[in-house]
Design an enzyme around this catalytic site. Structure first.
Site, PDB file in Angstrom:
ATOM      1  N   GLU A  21      33.387  62.529  17.929  1.00 18.96           N
ATOM      2  CA  GLU A  21      34.453  63.377  17.398  1.00 18.96           C
ATOM      3  C   GLU A  21      35.766  62.596  17.397  1.00 18.96           C
ATOM      4  O   GLU A  21      36.151  62.014  18.408  1.00 18.96           O
ATOM      5  CB  GLU A  21      34.589  64.646  18.235  1.00 18.96           C
ATOM      6  N   ASP A  35      30.498  71.055   5.320  1.00 15.67           N
ATOM      7  CA  ASP A  35      31.598  70.924   4.365  1.00 15.67           C
ATOM      8  C   ASP A  35      31.710  69.529   3.766  1.00 15.67           C
ATOM      9  O   ASP A  35      32.372  69.352   2.743  1.00 15.67           O
ATOM     10  CB  ASP A  35      32.925  71.277   5.044  1.00 15.67           C
ATOM     11  N   TYR A  54      42.214  93.239  -3.729  1.00 14.12           N
ATOM     12  CA  TYR A  54      42.179  92.512  -5.001  1.00 14.12           C
ATOM     13  C   TYR A  54      43.565  92.591  -5.635  1.00 14.12           C
ATOM     14  O   TYR A  54      44.131  93.668  -5.775  1.00 14.12           O
ATOM     15  CB  TYR A  54      41.210  93.164  -5.979  1.00 14.12           C
ATOM     16  N   ARG A  94      37.411  80.339  15.301  1.00 13.56           N
ATOM     17  CA  ARG A  94      36.575  79.137  15.181  1.00 13.56           C
ATOM     18  C   ARG A  94      36.603  78.361  16.494  1.00 13.56           C
ATOM     19  O   ARG A  94      35.593  77.791  16.915  1.00 13.56           O
ATOM     20  CB  ARG A  94      37.094  78.265  14.032  1.00 13.56           C
ATOM     21  N   GLY A 133      33.242  83.872  10.083  1.00 15.17           N
ATOM     22  CA  GLY A 133      32.384  85.048  10.097  1.00 15.17           C
ATOM     23  C   GLY A 133      30.952  84.611  10.306  1.00 15.17           C
ATOM     24  O   GLY A 133      30.475  83.710   9.619  1.00 15.17           O
ATOM     25  N   ALA A 180      30.486  78.255   7.297  1.00 15.47           N
ATOM     26  CA  ALA A 180      29.960  77.852   8.604  1.00 15.47           C
ATOM     27  C   ALA A 180      28.480  78.177   8.730  1.00 15.47           C
ATOM     28  O   ALA A 180      27.703  77.393   9.291  1.00 15.47           O
ATOM     29  CB  ALA A 180      30.751  78.539   9.715  1.00 15.47           C
TER      30      ALA A 180
END
Length: 470
Positions: A35, A308, A216, A108, A49, A321
């Site tokens: 990392e 991603d 919307y 996250r 989510g 995710a």
């Protein structure tokens, strides 16, 4: 003498990368995670989510219970339109009934924290390791980091996000060894048409836990998800004035986010709640460009991209995710089959390439479907053209009871770890039954009927609406 173990080098301590580490640990496959940042779980204001397709994999890994303690399941969705019309449905409750898992939102950072803290061998997760170069030779591959270290493995996995260094290195090596394999068109295929201000806010009266608001608007959409204790996870997504091609895309600061939210402060999103209230109650927030693309070169020699780094979507359908978690599960299953079932500890370049081709052949069609749904979703939420305005305002509200069926199509055929037992809570009529695809086929037919009705009726509505306006 015992043969050397098969080893995987994972570039990126992301959700995808750490999930893969857990999967490989369960399969007793040697690995290491590199990392670039100095910590695994920084608080950057991002949220995710978790849907049943991702949840079932984390459940297989024994992590789901820890996550449930931190979250509040979503039950109700409120959809709001510029003319004041709104409707509510129980999409999320129906998803739970169909699959046995709820949909929930969380930081996250907290998911990363759980993935890291529950991992049994922290010495295999290294921070401050910025990968600078990928090298490949017959029978092996390695990466070099900015501190001069070299990490060798049988397979290099890029889970380092949208700005993937490993993707750039794959392109560099391919250009040297096989010019034209990665085309100029592919290198310029990731684009940006939307910006996103995202944040986490303290509880606000009127935004109840377990509910979601989707507002919307023209060129704008606001998504809020209300988690445990009323904590609000939110996204303000705006259409930009033109399309940008990566890497020449806008960069935004916190000052940009503040200016935008101040300008939009009085826009109402649900009852008396406005964008300004979200901003004022923020605990953390940020602003970014929303890249969109699904690349076509997923692997090269002994290196492969996940998450991603290879398929990037907007957050509108919440599958980013979850898709990365699925990538990790499928790749781990294929590696396990190669190393533990076929007992090939040191596979040839050809054998590794065939495994990676198999991975892409399985994942690409599913990811293309999810990507298309996401791309359409953000454009419908922002009412991008007349057709989508009419579809979102007049057609979708009539089919609200079928939304769970449509959402189920993105869940039902998700990848799982084939070497671990299926979780007990993976139950309900939404999952395909062994030897019986009838439920999925019926759901697909219902969607076809809905879409056919839209295609037949919408042109007439467009004509009538156009006549009234012009």
């Amino acid at each position: 003498m015992e043969k050397a173990k098969f080893k995987v080098v994972i570039v990126g301590g992301s959700i995808t990368g750490l999930t893969l580490a857990h999967c490989l640990h369960q399969a007793n496959i040697d690995h290491i995670v590199l990392e670039r940042r100095h910590e695994i779980a920084p608080q950057e204001g991002a949220s995710i989510g978790l849907w049943p397709n991702g949840g079932q994999i984390l459940d297989q890994l024994g992590l789901y219970g820890e996550l449930e303690k931190l979250t509040e399941p979503l039950n109700v969705m409120h959809v709001v339109y510029p003319d004041g019309f709104s409707y509510s449905n129980t999409l999320f409750r129906q998803i739970r009934e169909r699959f046995g898992y709820p949909v929930f939102f969380m930081d996250r950072q907290k998911l990363l924290d759980v993935l890291y803290k529950t991992y049994p061998n922290k010495s295999k997760i290294l921070v401050n390791k910025l990968v600078t170069e990928l090298r490949q030779s017959d029978g092996a591959a390695c990466v070099m980091t900015d501190d001069g270290s070299t990490y060798e493995g049988n397979l290099i996995v890029g889970a380092d996000g949208v700005h993937s260094r490993l993707r750039s290195e794959i392109w560099r090596l391919a250009d040297i060894n096989q010019p034209g394999l990665v085309t100029a068109e592919e290198k310029q295929s990731m684009t940006v048409e939307y910006s996103c201000i995202f944040g986490i806010s303290s509880p606000l009266p009127g935004l109840a836990s377990g509910e979601h608001v989707n507002a919307y608007m023209n060129g704008l959409t606001v998504l809020t998800f209300h988690g445990k204790g009323g904590r609000v996870y939110w996204f303000v997504i705006q259409k930009l004035d033109r399309k940008f091609t990566y890497p020449n895309v806008p960069r935004f600061s916190l000052d940009d986010a503040e200016r935008s939210c101040t300008a939009l402060a009085k826009i109402r999103i649900w009852r008396d709640i406005c964008i300004g209230h979200l901003w004022q109650a923020r605990e953390v927030a940020s602003m970014t460009a929303l890249e969109e693309n699904i690349f076509t070169t997923w692997h090269y020699q002994r290196a492969i991209l996940l998450g991603d780094s290879i398929h990037k979507m907007t957050p509108n359908i919440g599958q980013g995710a979850n898709s990365g978690i699925e990538d990790a599960a499928l790749l781990a299953s294929l590696i396990n089959h190669l190393v533990n079932i076929q007992a090939i500890k040191q596979p040839s370049d050809l054998t590794v390439n065939r495994m990676l081709e198999n991975f892409e052949a399985i994942r690409y069609p599913r990811m293309e479907k999810i990507y298309r749904r996401s791309k359409f979703g953000v454009r419908m939420h922002t009412r991008d053209d007349l057709f989508k305005r009419i579809l979102g305002r007049y057609v979708i509200p009539l089919t609200k009871d079928r939304l769970a069926v449509m959402a189920s199509q993105l869940i039902v055929d998700g990848a799982v770890l084939d070497f671990l037992p299926q979780p007990k809570r993976r139950s309900g009529p939404g999952w395909p039954k062994p030897g019986n695809c009838r439920d999925g086929q019926n759901g697909h037919k219902r969607i076809q009927y809905i879409l056919m009705s839209i295609v037949l009726v919408a042109p007439a509505w467009v004509y009538i609406f156009s006549s009234l306006v012009w």
